[in-house]
Motif scaffolding. Structure first.
Motif, short mmCIF file in Angstrom:
data_model
loop_
_atom_site.label_atom_id
_atom_site.label_comp_id
_atom_site.label_asym_id
_atom_site.label_seq_id
_atom_site.Cartn_x
_atom_site.Cartn_y
_atom_site.Cartn_z
N ASN A 251 -11.08 -16.37 27.71
CA ASN A 251 -10.49 -15.06 27.94
C ASN A 251 -9.13 -14.90 27.27
OD1 ASN A 251 -12.70 -14.30 29.51
ND2 ASN A 251 -11.75 -15.01 31.42
N LYS A 252 -8.45 -16.04 27.02
CA LYS A 252 -7.16 -15.98 26.33
C LYS A 252 -7.33 -15.98 24.82
CE LYS A 252 -2.89 -18.62 25.69
NZ LYS A 252 -2.16 -19.85 26.06
N VAL A 253 -8.22 -16.85 24.29
CA VAL A 253 -8.35 -17.03 22.84
C VAL A 253 -9.10 -15.86 22.21
CG1 VAL A 253 -9.36 -18.48 21.05
CG2 VAL A 253 -8.16 -19.51 22.98
N VAL A 254 -10.17 -15.43 22.82
CA VAL A 254 -10.99 -14.38 22.22
C VAL A 254 -10.20 -13.09 22.00
CG1 VAL A 254 -12.99 -12.90 22.61
CG2 VAL A 254 -13.16 -15.35 23.03
N PRO A 255 -9.42 -12.61 22.98
CA PRO A 255 -8.62 -11.41 22.69
C PRO A 255 -7.61 -11.62 21.57
CG PRO A 255 -8.82 -11.73 25.06
CD PRO A 255 -9.35 -12.96 24.41
N GLU A 256 -6.99 -12.84 21.52
CA GLU A 256 -6.06 -13.10 20.44
C GLU A 256 -6.76 -13.07 19.09
OE1 GLU A 256 -4.18 -16.78 21.28
OE2 GLU A 256 -2.90 -15.97 22.88
N ALA A 257 -7.93 -13.69 18.99
CA ALA A 257 -8.68 -13.67 17.74
C ALA A 257 -9.12 -12.26 17.37
CB ALA A 257 -9.90 -14.59 17.85
N GLU A 258 -9.56 -11.52 18.35
CA GLU A 258 -9.95 -10.15 18.07
C GLU A 258 -8.75 -9.32 17.62
OE1 GLU A 258 -11.71 -8.87 21.68
OE2 GLU A 258 -13.66 -9.84 21.30
N GLY A 259 -7.59 -9.56 18.24
CA GLY A 259 -6.38 -8.85 17.81
C GLY A 259 -5.98 -9.23 16.39
N GLY A 260 -6.05 -10.56 16.05
CA GLY A 260 -5.75 -10.97 14.68
C GLY A 260 -6.70 -10.36 13.67
N ALA A 261 -7.96 -10.36 14.00
CA ALA A 261 -8.95 -9.76 13.10
C ALA A 261 -8.69 -8.27 12.91
CB ALA A 261 -10.36 -9.99 13.64
N ALA A 262 -8.36 -7.61 14.00
CA ALA A 262 -8.06 -6.18 13.88
C ALA A 262 -6.82 -5.95 13.03
CB ALA A 262 -7.87 -5.58 15.28
N ARG A 263 -5.81 -6.83 13.17
CA ARG A 263 -4.59 -6.68 12.35
C ARG A 263 -4.90 -6.89 10.88
NH1 ARG A 263 -2.09 -10.29 14.54
NH2 ARG A 263 -2.27 -11.94 12.97
N ILE A 264 -5.69 -7.92 10.56
CA ILE A 264 -6.06 -8.18 9.16
C ILE A 264 -6.84 -7.00 8.58
CG2 ILE A 264 -7.46 -9.67 7.67
CD1 ILE A 264 -6.75 -11.99 9.55
N LEU A 265 -7.76 -6.47 9.35
CA LEU A 265 -8.51 -5.31 8.87
C LEU A 265 -7.60 -4.12 8.63
CD1 LEU A 265 -11.71 -5.51 11.13
CD2 LEU A 265 -11.55 -6.03 8.69
N ALA A 266 -6.64 -3.93 9.55
CA ALA A 266 -5.72 -2.81 9.37
C ALA A 266 -4.86 -3.00 8.11
CB ALA A 266 -4.84 -2.67 10.60
N GLU A 267 -4.37 -4.24 7.91
CA GLU A 267 -3.57 -4.50 6.70
C GLU A 267 -4.42 -4.32 5.44
OE1 GLU A 267 -2.09 -8.41 7.26
OE2 GLU A 267 -0.55 -7.81 8.74
#
Length: 371
Positions: free
Chosen positions: A275-291
């Protein structure tokens, strides 16, 4: 043999009745006076200073006195036995000649006195406790013949439980008349139903997660059986005090329980980490996609801008090619040589190259010295 031969039939003399007197004469009155006289003699013997008999001329007075005494005793008996009190936690059951005639609420009530009528007072609001499998009084001893039960997966468990119940205030007569031994009946029904419920469960479920469902199911089943008996009993709660494996194997079951708890704890920790790692990974992926999307948009806009600028220069070039080439050359040289502070110019001659120093650094130095 005829009655005439015996001297007057069953009364043994002609013309005599069952009281030993003939049909003519005041025999009933004489018998009543005799009974009153005997009662008076008995009362006289019980009374201090009594003579044991009445004189001549006083028989009527003593007879009336005795009659009044008898009536007084009857009235006292009737008044003393008619009224009774029912406590706030009780309900009165009225009986007349042993037959149920109704129930009464708390307070002052009436019924026929004994031996005609009687009252049974039932404590309907008192909470009763029936223990099965153990006894809390004394040494809290285990009762194996009650506590050992067979589970659905053919294992044996020791079950200690208690049943909280009370008499049904709406049907106390059922409690009084329909069952002979209410406490023993509740205990027998509770033990039987608990064995049935435990037989539907596995040992792992009973020892861990099924305790609440066992209590609820057992309470409902016990109430249904008692209602079928018309026992007049309300089952308020069934509580499991302890559920353990038999003493011979309890240590092994405790090890199994500890291992299951460790397993559950590891699963919980893994779920927490996920529950801690998956949201962080999803947030990183979303940031990379946004960039990436932003870079794409920026590159597209820059390309469009360069294309538009080139088209504008080309339009000007078509109008004045020489001027446009010179302008482009000057702008290019300015862009290339502008940041440099020294420039070497080759004149293609035998003389060495002449260095040119930019004026901007010299101006900045002179300005700093003036300060």
């Amino acid at each position: 043999m005829s009655w005439n031969n015996q001297g007057g039939g069953p009364w043994r003399s002609p013309g005599r009745g069952p009281w030993g007197q003939g049909p003519s004469g005041p025999q009933p009155t004489a018998d009543l006076e005799e009974i009153i006289r005997r009662v008076q003699e008995a009362l006289g013997k019980l009374t201090p200073g009594g003579s044991g008999g009445g004189g001549s001329g006083g028989g009527g007075f003593t007879g009336r006195t005795a009659l009044f005494l008898i009536l007084g005793v009857i009235l006292a008996w009737f008044a003393w036995g008619t009224f009774y009190t029912v406590q706030p936690n009780e309900v009165g059951i009225n009986l007349v000649f042993g037959r149920y005639t109704g129930k009464t609420a708390a307070g002052l009530n009436t019924n026929w006195p004994w031996p005609i009528g009687s009252v049974i007072k039932v404590p309907v609001w008192d909470q009763q406790i029936t223990e099965v499998g153990y006894r809390s009084l004394g040494s809290n001893a285990d009762v194996p013949e009650e506590s050992q039960m067979l589970t659905g997966d053919k294992n044996i468990v020791d079950v200690h439980f208690r049943v909280n119940w009370q008499i049904d205030p709406a049907k106390p007569e059922d409690y009084v008349f329909n069952i002979l031994s209410p406490r023993e009946t509740v205990k027998a029904v509770a033990e039987s139903i608990m064995r049935e419920v435990v037989g539907l469960k596995t040992i792992d479920g009973i020892l861990t997660t099924d305790r609440k469902s066992v209590e609820t199911d057992a309470q409902q089943r016990i109430q249904n059986v008692l209602n079928g008996y018309r026992a007049g009993i309300l089952v308020k709660q069934v509580q499991l005090q302890s559920v353990d494996a038999p003493s011979q194997v309890i240590s092994a079951y405790r090890d199994v329980t500890a291992a299951q708890q460790d397993q559950q704890r590891a699963v919980n920790e893994a779920e927490t980490y996920a529950n801690k790692v998956v949201p962080e990974a999803e947030g990183g992926a979303a940031r990379i996609l946004a960039e990436a999307n932003a870079y794409r948009e920026q590159t597209i806009l820059d390309a469009k801008g360069q294309t538009q600028r080139y088209n504008q220069i080309y339009d000007q070039y078509k109008k004045a090619p020489g001027v446009t080439r010179e302008r482009m050359y000057l702008e290019t040289m300015e862009r290339v040589l502008g940041p440099m502070d020294k420039t070497m110019v080759d004149s293609n001659s035998a003389s060495p190259p002449v260095p040119y120093i930019a004026l901007d650094p010299l101006q900045s130095r002179s300005t700093g010295g003036a300060k």
